[in-house]
Design a protein around this motif. Structure first.
Motif, PDB file in Angstrom:
ATOM      1  N   LYS A  45       0.833  -1.210   0.000  1.00 33.30           N
ATOM      2  CA  LYS A  45       0.000   0.000   0.000  1.00 33.30           C
ATOM      3  C   LYS A  45       0.865   1.257   0.000  1.00 33.30           C
ATOM      4  O   LYS A  45       0.548   2.242  -0.685  1.00 33.30           O
ATOM      5  CB  LYS A  45      -0.932   0.011   1.203  1.00 33.30           C
ATOM      6  N   ASP A  98       0.507   3.937  -2.957  1.00 35.00           N
ATOM      7  CA  ASP A  98       0.106   5.315  -2.660  1.00 35.00           C
ATOM      8  C   ASP A  98       1.173   6.317  -3.082  1.00 35.00           C
ATOM      9  O   ASP A  98       0.849   7.415  -3.568  1.00 35.00           O
ATOM     10  CB  ASP A  98      -0.198   5.462  -1.170  1.00 35.00           C
ATOM     11  N   SER A 122       3.240   4.777   5.386  1.00 40.56           N
ATOM     12  CA  SER A 122       1.966   4.462   4.744  1.00 40.56           C
ATOM     13  C   SER A 122       0.838   5.329   5.304  1.00 40.56           C
ATOM     14  O   SER A 122      -0.005   5.838   4.552  1.00 40.56           O
ATOM     15  CB  SER A 122       1.637   2.975   4.942  1.00 40.56           C
ATOM     16  N   GLU A 150      -1.395   8.175   3.262  1.00 38.07           N
ATOM     17  CA  GLU A 150      -2.860   8.175   3.355  1.00 38.07           C
ATOM     18  C   GLU A 150      -3.358   9.549   3.791  1.00 38.07           C
ATOM     19  O   GLU A 150      -4.369  10.054   3.274  1.00 38.07           O
ATOM     20  CB  GLU A 150      -3.267   7.098   4.365  1.00 38.07           C
ATOM     21  N   LYS A 159      -3.197  12.018   0.894  1.00 34.52           N
ATOM     22  CA  LYS A 159      -4.319  11.773  -0.012  1.00 34.52           C
ATOM     23  C   LYS A 159      -5.607  12.373   0.545  1.00 34.52           C
ATOM     24  O   LYS A 159      -6.389  12.990  -0.182  1.00 34.52           O
ATOM     25  CB  LYS A 159      -4.485  10.269  -0.250  1.00 34.52           C
TER      26      LYS A 159
END
Length: 359
Positions: free
Chosen positions: A52, A56, A247, A251, A254
């Motif tokens: 992930k 990303d 990670s 996130e 985003k």
């Protein structure tokens, strides 16, 4: 809980939401009864985190398919040696653009491995500016051109990057993810995580296949980019918790609206402080020339060392952390990385104006 106004240059501020999520999952990751730190790096649970983070990062930076994303250890400082070990052959020259201490250190390490040259520099003016792109002319036998995109100590930042016929390699430790960039201009980017990517412990490397194919073979395994690319950064145990935090940071970016939204907010934060400096009639003077100013590290001085010390002492009383300038420049420095809230910058400007009024 009252949070400090954290302007540390690195390790730096992390978003409170990220810290809260990490705290919530710290002892019980996804109802597993285990911390993410306790999982094997070969487990399906950790593999999902690892993949992930790669996905990303590719999405946020628009990384093409012909680039590898690696998670390594040793900080950006290890990359100073890994880059020439992999790409500097005895018949070639490594070209360096010097814009501060970290680019100096990168060249110093490369000189231990092969031939280097400085093709542009602002050292003669104490690194107050970024060299003109027209002055960046690679050597006839250039293996690569190396630059440092943002200079934390001096408060300068590249606004545009040169388009070259040789590989361009950039240390982006202190401004990666802070603004939109064209990955295709670079053959390699590397960045220590502890500014905009997360906590210290992991270094992100983005490297083009074409460059990787031309790397040296006979070097120690752990220093070989090909090995790490082939093993998806799992040749040995990676820094799993740092990658997990990375990670979460990706996130968060985003959720903020991606890099365009982050860049707009960074522009606003920096403008707030620079405007305060520019309107102070010389009470606050910046180190960097205006066209080279960094949005990540705002370096400034007060009229006297006595006032500087008083400013820093008073700022600590009010909950401001990390405003002391680096010893090689002196003065003050406010690092306004992605996770530093706009409200912290507002509070700093309010303090700066009050301090100037009183002194």
């Amino acid at each position: 809980m009252k949070r400090a106004y954290n302007f540390n240059a690195g390790p730096s501020a992390l978003p409170f939401e990220v810290l809260e999520k990490a705290q919530k999952e710290f002892t019980n990751f996804q109802e597993s009864g285990m911390s993410i730190m306790e999982f094997s790096h070969r487990s399906k649970e950790y593999d999902a985190v690892h993949e992930k983070a790669i996905t990303d990062l590719r999405e946020l930076l628009h990384i093409p398919n012909d680039y590898h994303v690696l998670f390594l250890q040793g900080g950006a400082s290890l990359q100073f040696s890994m880059v020439p070990l992999n790409f500097l052959s005895p018949s070639r020259t490594a070209d360096y653009v010097l814009t501060g201490v970290w680019s100096e250190k990168a060249q110093d390490e490369a000189e231990k491995i092969g031939k280097t040259t400085t093709i542009a520099s602002s050292q003669h003016q104490n690194y107050t500016f970024i060299p003109n792109m027209t002055d960046i002319k690679p050597s006839h036998d250039s293996a690569y051109v190396h630059l440092t995109s943002n200079n934390t100590i001096y408060g300068t930042e590249w606004k545009h990057y040169p388009t070259l016929d040789v590989p361009l390699i950039a240390d982006m430790s202190s401004d990666i993810l802070s603004k939109e960039i064209d990955i295709n201009q670079f053959s390699m980017i590397y960045a220590g995580a502890q500014k905009n990517l997360g906590p210290a412990g992991v270094t992100v490397v983005i490297i083009k296949d074409e460059l990787l194919k031309n790397s040296t073979e006979n070097i120690p395994t752990m220093l070989n980019y090909k090995i790490h690319a082939k093993k998806n950064s799992l040749y040995n145990t990676p820094p799993t918790f740092s990658i997990y935090m990375l990670s979460l940071m990706l996130e968060w970016v985003k959720n903020q609206g991606g890099i365009p939204a982050i860049e707009a907010r960074n522009n606003e934060k920096a403008a707030l402080i620079y405007n305060c400096m520019d309107e102070s009639n010389g009470f606050y003077t910046g180190h960097a020339q205006k066209d080279s100013r960094s949005n990540m590290n705002i370096v400034f001085k007060l009229p006297t060392e006595e006032l500087t010390n008083k400013f820093i002492a008073k700022s600590k009383e009010l909950g401001f952390i990390g405003l002391s300038g680096h010893r090689s420049v002196g003065g003050c420095r406010a690092s306004t990385y992605n996770a530093v809230p706009y409200e912290s910058c507002e509070a700093l400007v309010t303090f700066m104006k009050a301090f100037m009024s009183e002194n």
